[in-house]
Scaffold this motif. Structure first.
Motif, PDB file in Angstrom:
ATOM      1  N   LEU A 235      25.185  13.169 -11.121  1.00 46.90           N
ATOM      2  CA  LEU A 235      24.208  12.653 -10.172  1.00 46.90           C
ATOM      3  C   LEU A 235      22.823  13.109 -10.649  1.00 46.90           C
ATOM      4  O   LEU A 235      22.634  14.283 -10.957  1.00 46.90           O
ATOM      5  N   SER A 236      21.889  12.169 -10.734  1.00 46.87           N
ATOM      6  CA  SER A 236      20.580  12.510 -11.322  1.00 46.87           C
ATOM      7  C   SER A 236      19.461  11.695 -10.672  1.00 46.87           C
ATOM      8  O   SER A 236      19.716  10.674 -10.037  1.00 46.87           O
ATOM      9  N   TYR A 237      18.250  12.169 -10.890  1.00 48.45           N
ATOM     10  CA  TYR A 237      17.081  11.359 -10.511  1.00 48.45           C
ATOM     11  C   TYR A 237      15.978  11.622 -11.531  1.00 48.45           C
ATOM     12  O   TYR A 237      16.169  12.431 -12.464  1.00 48.45           O
ATOM     13  N   LEU A 238      14.873  10.926 -11.403  1.00 53.84           N
ATOM     14  CA  LEU A 238      13.784  11.051 -12.376  1.00 53.84           C
ATOM     15  C   LEU A 238      12.527  11.599 -11.699  1.00 53.84           C
ATOM     16  O   LEU A 238      12.300  11.348 -10.511  1.00 53.84           O
ATOM     17  N   ILE A 239      11.765  12.337 -12.476  1.00 58.46           N
ATOM     18  CA  ILE A 239      10.417  12.710 -12.024  1.00 58.46           C
ATOM     19  C   ILE A 239       9.428  12.173 -13.058  1.00 58.46           C
ATOM     20  O   ILE A 239       9.556  12.470 -14.251  1.00 58.46           O
ATOM     21  N   GLU A 243      -0.431  11.245 -15.312  1.00 58.80           N
ATOM     22  CA  GLU A 243      -1.766  11.780 -15.543  1.00 58.80           C
ATOM     23  C   GLU A 243      -2.634  10.635 -16.037  1.00 58.80           C
ATOM     24  O   GLU A 243      -2.102   9.611 -16.465  1.00 58.80           O
ATOM     25  N   GLU A 244      -3.950  10.812 -16.029  1.00 61.91           N
ATOM     26  CA  GLU A 244      -4.811   9.751 -16.548  1.00 61.91           C
ATOM     27  C   GLU A 244      -4.513   9.591 -18.034  1.00 61.91           C
ATOM     28  O   GLU A 244      -4.683  10.534 -18.805  1.00 61.91           O
ATOM     29  N   GLY A 245      -3.976   8.449 -18.421  1.00 63.14           N
ATOM     30  CA  GLY A 245      -3.712   8.193 -19.831  1.00 63.14           C
ATOM     31  C   GLY A 245      -2.364   8.670 -20.341  1.00 63.14           C
ATOM     32  O   GLY A 245      -2.064   8.515 -21.518  1.00 63.14           O
ATOM     33  N   ARG A 246      -1.535   9.277 -19.488  1.00 63.02           N
ATOM     34  CA  ARG A 246      -0.230   9.729 -19.978  1.00 63.02           C
ATOM     35  C   ARG A 246       0.815   9.759 -18.864  1.00 63.02           C
ATOM     36  O   ARG A 246       0.534  10.198 -17.760  1.00 63.02           O
ATOM     37  N   ILE A 247       2.034   9.287 -19.199  1.00 64.40           N
ATOM     38  CA  ILE A 247       3.168   9.363 -18.272  1.00 64.40           C
ATOM     39  C   ILE A 247       4.242  10.194 -18.960  1.00 64.40           C
ATOM     40  O   ILE A 247       4.574   9.942 -20.125  1.00 64.40           O
ATOM     41  N   THR A 248       4.785  11.172 -18.269  1.00 66.98           N
ATOM     42  CA  THR A 248       5.895  11.965 -18.808  1.00 66.98           C
ATOM     43  C   THR A 248       7.051  11.891 -17.817  1.00 66.98           C
ATOM     44  O   THR A 248       6.846  12.111 -16.620  1.00 66.98           O
ATOM     45  N   THR A 249       8.253  11.565 -18.314  1.00 68.91           N
ATOM     46  CA  THR A 249       9.391  11.407 -17.414  1.00 68.91           C
ATOM     47  C   THR A 249      10.446  12.480 -17.667  1.00 68.91           C
ATOM     48  O   THR A 249      10.829  12.725 -18.809  1.00 68.91           O
TER      49      THR A 249
END
Ligand SMILES: [Fe+2]
Length: 255
Positions: A235-239, A243-249
């Motif tokens: 079982l999982s989810y994402l965060i 940020e301005e100019g960057r997405i980190t998952t």
């Protein structure tokens, strides 16, 4: 900004296992060191359009220590989800269209746009001219420094799964062309439907599907046109850290 991403709850009164899993996810989200600005739920909130299940599902989601944003999936009739939100969730953004559950949230440098792709009885959904024109209007309002995150249920690219690729929406190409046109504003597209987390891009814009809170489907190169459940996937989810100019998952498994 932190956007926590869950999907495809398929809330069913009979399914106590699914309810317990959702509860565990809520508890995990609440114990994260970073606080969610929003928890997004990318559709299929209830099972098979049972409108009487919304209230019970919201009772669990209301345990979240962050505001949550819902969109419709192919199991959520547009009208029913709009009414359920209006009745039970006074702080959730209201539908801006009469027939469709589409809305906008502006916070800091981000504009989140919730889209409604429901079409009765069709898993591939629909995004007709009326809904498309509304989206274009909302995209045209975006200021130079604003970054747009789109929420929609279907993943508008081929998946490699016989089951999910069997009925693609005819609207996928039109939608992807809108993304191409507005790629300087749109920074992220979050969806669900696949029950698994796929990551790709449309004209350079990342599109990411979230895990189902209930069950998983293995997808890679499965030619079968019936869903196969993966009972081993945790079982999982994402965060998504935006940020301005960057997405980190981040992928977060739930104990
Ligand atoms: Fe779905």
């Amino acid at each position: 900004m932190y956007i926590f991403h869950i999907s495809d709850i398929h809330y069913n009164k009979e399914d106590t296992d699914g309810q317990a899993k959702l509860q565990r996810i809520v508890e995990s989200i609440n114990t994260q060191k970073v606080k969610a600005d929003y928890v997004v739920v990318t559709g299929d909130i209830v099972w098979k359009e049972h409108k009487e299940y919304y209230r019970e599902c919201f009772d669990i989601l209301n345990g979240l220590n962050a505001p949550y944003l819902l969109i419709s999936g192919n199991h959520d009739n547009s009208w029913d989800i709009s009414k359920a939100v209006e009745t039970y969730l006074p702080n959730h953004p209201r539908a801006e269209m009469e027939k469709y559950f589409q809305y906008v949230v502006d916070k800091d440098f981000v504009r989140i746009i919730g889209l409604d792709t429901y079409k009765a009885g069709y898993g591939g959904g629909e995004f007709d001219e009326e809904r498309e024109n509304w989206l274009i209007e909302k995209l045209n309002e975006v200021g130079e420094k604003q970054q747009v995150i789109l929420l929609l249920h279907q993943y508008t690219l081929p998946t490699g799964s016989g089951f999910f690729d069997l009925h693609p929406g005819a609207w996928f190409i039109r939608f992807n062309n809108i993304v191409k046109k507005y790629k300087s504003s749109i920074k992220l597209i979050l969806c669900g439907h696949l029950h698994n987390s796929l990551h790709s891009e449309i004209s350079g814009v990342p599109i990411i599907s979230g895990f189902s809170t209930n069950w998983g489907e293995p997808l890679l190169d499965s030619k079968k046109n019936t869903p196969e459940r993966d009972t081993l996937r945790p079982l999982s989810y994402l965060i998504h850290k935006v940020e301005e100019g960057r997405i980190t998952t981040y992928v977060v498994p739930v104990r």
